[in-house]
Design a protein around this motif. Structure first.
Motif, PDB file in Angstrom:
ATOM      1  N   CYS A  15      -3.348 -19.700  34.171  1.00  0.00           N
ATOM      2  CA  CYS A  15      -2.999 -18.807  33.437  1.00  0.00           C
ATOM      3  C   CYS A  15      -2.577 -17.316  34.577  1.00  0.00           C
ATOM      4  N   GLY A  16      -4.227 -17.375  35.123  1.00  0.00           N
ATOM      5  CA  GLY A  16      -4.175 -16.109  36.755  1.00  0.00           C
ATOM      6  C   GLY A  16      -3.430 -16.447  37.516  1.00  0.00           C
ATOM      7  N   GLY A  17      -2.001 -17.259  37.933  1.00  0.00           N
ATOM      8  CA  GLY A  17      -1.777 -17.672  38.869  1.00  0.00           C
ATOM      9  C   GLY A  17      -0.938 -15.786  38.976  1.00  0.00           C
ATOM     10  N   PRO A  18      -0.084 -15.623  40.405  1.00  0.00           N
ATOM     11  CA  PRO A  18       0.839 -15.045  39.947  1.00  0.00           C
ATOM     12  C   PRO A  18       2.105 -15.085  39.682  1.00  0.00           C
ATOM     13  N   PRO A  19       3.136 -14.522  39.706  1.00  0.00           N
ATOM     14  CA  PRO A  19       4.323 -14.751  38.396  1.00  0.00           C
ATOM     15  C   PRO A  19       4.994 -15.664  39.714  1.00  0.00           C
ATOM     16  N   VAL A  20       6.197 -15.923  39.211  1.00  0.00           N
ATOM     17  CA  VAL A  20       6.831 -17.045  39.551  1.00  0.00           C
ATOM     18  C   VAL A  20       8.677 -15.944  38.715  1.00  0.00           C
ATOM     19  N   ASN A  21       8.112 -15.810  41.220  1.00  0.00           N
ATOM     20  CA  ASN A  21       9.230 -15.476  41.362  1.00  0.00           C
ATOM     21  C   ASN A  21      10.821 -16.103  42.097  1.00  0.00           C
ATOM     22  N   ARG A  22      11.224 -16.706  41.267  1.00  0.00           N
ATOM     23  CA  ARG A  22      12.578 -18.078  41.426  1.00  0.00           C
ATOM     24  C   ARG A  22      13.196 -18.117  40.341  1.00  0.00           C
ATOM     25  N   ASP A  23      14.340 -18.516  40.411  1.00  0.00           N
ATOM     26  CA  ASP A  23      14.989 -18.984  39.566  1.00  0.00           C
ATOM     27  C   ASP A  23      14.536 -21.060  39.883  1.00  0.00           C
ATOM     28  N   ARG A  38       6.051 -26.566  68.310  1.00  0.00           N
ATOM     29  CA  ARG A  38       6.697 -25.051  68.765  1.00  0.00           C
ATOM     30  C   ARG A  38       6.631 -24.628  67.259  1.00  0.00           C
ATOM     31  N   TYR A  39       6.116 -25.198  66.260  1.00  0.00           N
ATOM     32  CA  TYR A  39       5.776 -24.241  65.475  1.00  0.00           C
ATOM     33  C   TYR A  39       4.529 -23.562  65.085  1.00  0.00           C
ATOM     34  N   LEU A  40       3.219 -24.396  66.188  1.00  0.00           N
ATOM     35  CA  LEU A  40       2.518 -24.098  66.199  1.00  0.00           C
ATOM     36  C   LEU A  40       1.873 -22.443  67.249  1.00  0.00           C
ATOM     37  N   GLY A  41       1.053 -21.692  66.878  1.00  0.00           N
ATOM     38  CA  GLY A  41       0.008 -20.664  67.737  1.00  0.00           C
ATOM     39  C   GLY A  41       0.126 -19.767  66.488  1.00  0.00           C
ATOM     40  N   ARG A  42       1.144 -18.671  67.219  1.00  0.00           N
ATOM     41  CA  ARG A  42       0.532 -17.255  66.075  1.00  0.00           C
ATOM     42  C   ARG A  42       2.217 -16.853  65.061  1.00  0.00           C
ATOM     43  N   TRP A  43       2.208 -16.322  64.152  1.00  0.00           N
ATOM     44  CA  TRP A  43       3.224 -15.486  63.494  1.00  0.00           C
ATOM     45  C   TRP A  43       2.790 -14.191  62.232  1.00  0.00           C
ATOM     46  N   TYR A  44       3.266 -13.461  62.739  1.00  0.00           N
ATOM     47  CA  TYR A  44       3.100 -12.167  62.386  1.00  0.00           C
ATOM     48  C   TYR A  44       3.592 -12.137  60.575  1.00  0.00           C
ATOM     49  N   GLU A  45       2.714 -11.881  59.413  1.00  0.00           N
ATOM     50  CA  GLU A  45       3.392 -11.741  58.306  1.00  0.00           C
ATOM     51  C   GLU A  45       4.318 -10.103  58.514  1.00  0.00           C
ATOM     52  N   ILE A  46       6.147 -10.483  58.467  1.00  0.00           N
ATOM     53  CA  ILE A  46       6.696  -9.990  57.497  1.00  0.00           C
ATOM     54  C   ILE A  46       7.041  -8.907  56.195  1.00  0.00           C
ATOM     55  N   ALA A  47       6.726 -10.040  55.385  1.00  0.00           N
ATOM     56  CA  ALA A  47       6.513  -9.881  53.967  1.00  0.00           C
ATOM     57  C   ALA A  47       6.246 -11.223  53.026  1.00  0.00           C
ATOM     58  N   ARG A  48       5.434 -10.372  52.183  1.00  0.00           N
ATOM     59  CA  ARG A  48       5.140 -12.587  51.023  1.00  0.00           C
ATOM     60  C   ARG A  48       4.911 -11.310  49.536  1.00  0.00           C
ATOM     61  N   PHE A  49       5.321 -12.622  48.445  1.00  0.00           N
ATOM     62  CA  PHE A  49       5.220 -11.932  47.269  1.00  0.00           C
ATOM     63  C   PHE A  49       3.427 -11.266  47.283  1.00  0.00           C
ATOM     64  N   PRO A  50       3.978 -10.871  46.271  1.00  0.00           N
ATOM     65  CA  PRO A  50       2.556  -9.878  45.786  1.00  0.00           C
ATOM     66  C   PRO A  50       1.058 -11.131  45.656  1.00  0.00           C
ATOM     67  N   ASN A  51       0.106 -11.591  45.964  1.00  0.00           N
ATOM     68  CA  ASN A  51      -0.842 -12.587  45.608  1.00  0.00           C
ATOM     69  C   ASN A  51      -2.394 -12.059  45.444  1.00  0.00           C
ATOM     70  N   ARG A  52      -3.415 -11.856  44.895  1.00  0.00           N
ATOM     71  CA  ARG A  52      -4.994 -11.690  44.796  1.00  0.00           C
ATOM     72  C   ARG A  52      -5.121 -11.989  46.666  1.00  0.00           C
ATOM     73  N   PHE A  53      -4.887 -13.116  46.709  1.00  0.00           N
ATOM     74  CA  PHE A  53      -6.133 -13.323  48.044  1.00  0.00           C
ATOM     75  C   PHE A  53      -5.769 -12.361  49.022  1.00  0.00           C
ATOM     76  N   GLU A  54      -4.634 -11.668  48.961  1.00  0.00           N
ATOM     77  CA  GLU A  54      -3.893 -10.916  50.033  1.00  0.00           C
ATOM     78  C   GLU A  54      -3.807  -9.621  49.685  1.00  0.00           C
ATOM     79  N   PRO A 134       7.331 -25.032  45.748  1.00  0.00           N
ATOM     80  CA  PRO A 134       8.036 -25.233  45.058  1.00  0.00           C
ATOM     81  C   PRO A 134       8.633 -24.514  43.536  1.00  0.00           C
ATOM     82  N   GLU A 135       7.339 -24.290  43.387  1.00  0.00           N
ATOM     83  CA  GLU A 135       6.985 -23.139  41.820  1.00  0.00           C
ATOM     84  C   GLU A 135       8.024 -21.916  42.193  1.00  0.00           C
ATOM     85  N   GLY A 136       7.704 -21.607  43.177  1.00  0.00           N
ATOM     86  CA  GLY A 136       7.848 -20.257  43.802  1.00  0.00           C
ATOM     87  C   GLY A 136       7.983 -18.748  43.549  1.00  0.00           C
ATOM     88  N   ARG A 137       5.863 -19.313  43.098  1.00  0.00           N
ATOM     89  CA  ARG A 137       5.088 -18.144  43.248  1.00  0.00           C
ATOM     90  C   ARG A 137       4.487 -17.380  44.353  1.00  0.00           C
TER      91      ARG A 137
END
Length: 176
Positions: A15-23, A38-54, A134-137
């Protein structure tokens, strides 16, 4: 009694999770294949859905590296309040759950709890990635550079909209 307590805790957590932001009428799909090296290494966060841990995080980075045990180390760094704020580092691990595509992973930052991490968009040159579950949260736009062009931003948002995401809910992370 233990079962009742466990069930209650799991219900409260759900119940305490973030809202679903996807149809969710269309199932979420991943990219066809991710070259893990190729995927390994550093990535910068450009955008996110709001969440409690960030909450309050800016200047966010994610660093991925192979471990000796075959898992992937995950080091997420958040700077509180601004890109030069105090660093808060979370260390976790990831495991690939779909070895055909390498695009579906499970990530854990504590104990036996694992969350979905799906690569749902990936630039051919591995400069930009769209990551969701898959949930869109949860959703992230990641880049190899701290900022992206307006054109790249527009293309990423359009791709996410086509996947059913409510992109108006995106939080655009402040980077240096």
């Amino acid at each position: 009694m233990r079962l009742l307590i466990l069930t209650s805790l799991l219900t409260l957590a759900a119940c305490g999770g973030p809202p679903v932001n996807r149809d969710g009428t269309e199932p979420l799909t991943t990219v066809e294949y991710v070259d893990t090296e190729r995927y390994l290494g550093r990535w910068y966060e450009i955008a996110r859905f709001p969440n409690r841990f960030e909450e309050g995080c800016e200047g966010v980075t994610a660093d991925y590296a192979m471990r000796d045990d075959g898992l992937i180390s995950v080091t997420n760094t958040c700077h509180k309040g601004s890109p030069d704020g105090e660093a808060d580092v979370a260390k976790g691990r990831a495991r690939i759950v779909d070895e055909t595509s390498n695009a579906k992973l499970k990530v854990s930052f504590f104990g036996p709890f694992w969350g979905d991490y799906w690569v749902i968009g990936l630039a051919e040159n591995y400069s930009l990635a769209l990551v969701g579950e898959p949930e869109g949260r949860y959703l992230w736009i990641l880049s190899r550079t701290p900022t992206i062009s307006e054109e790249a931003r527009h293309l990423a948002v359009n791709d996410l909209r086509r996947m059913g995401y409510y992109t108006d809910e995106l939080y655009w992370t402040v980077q240096e």
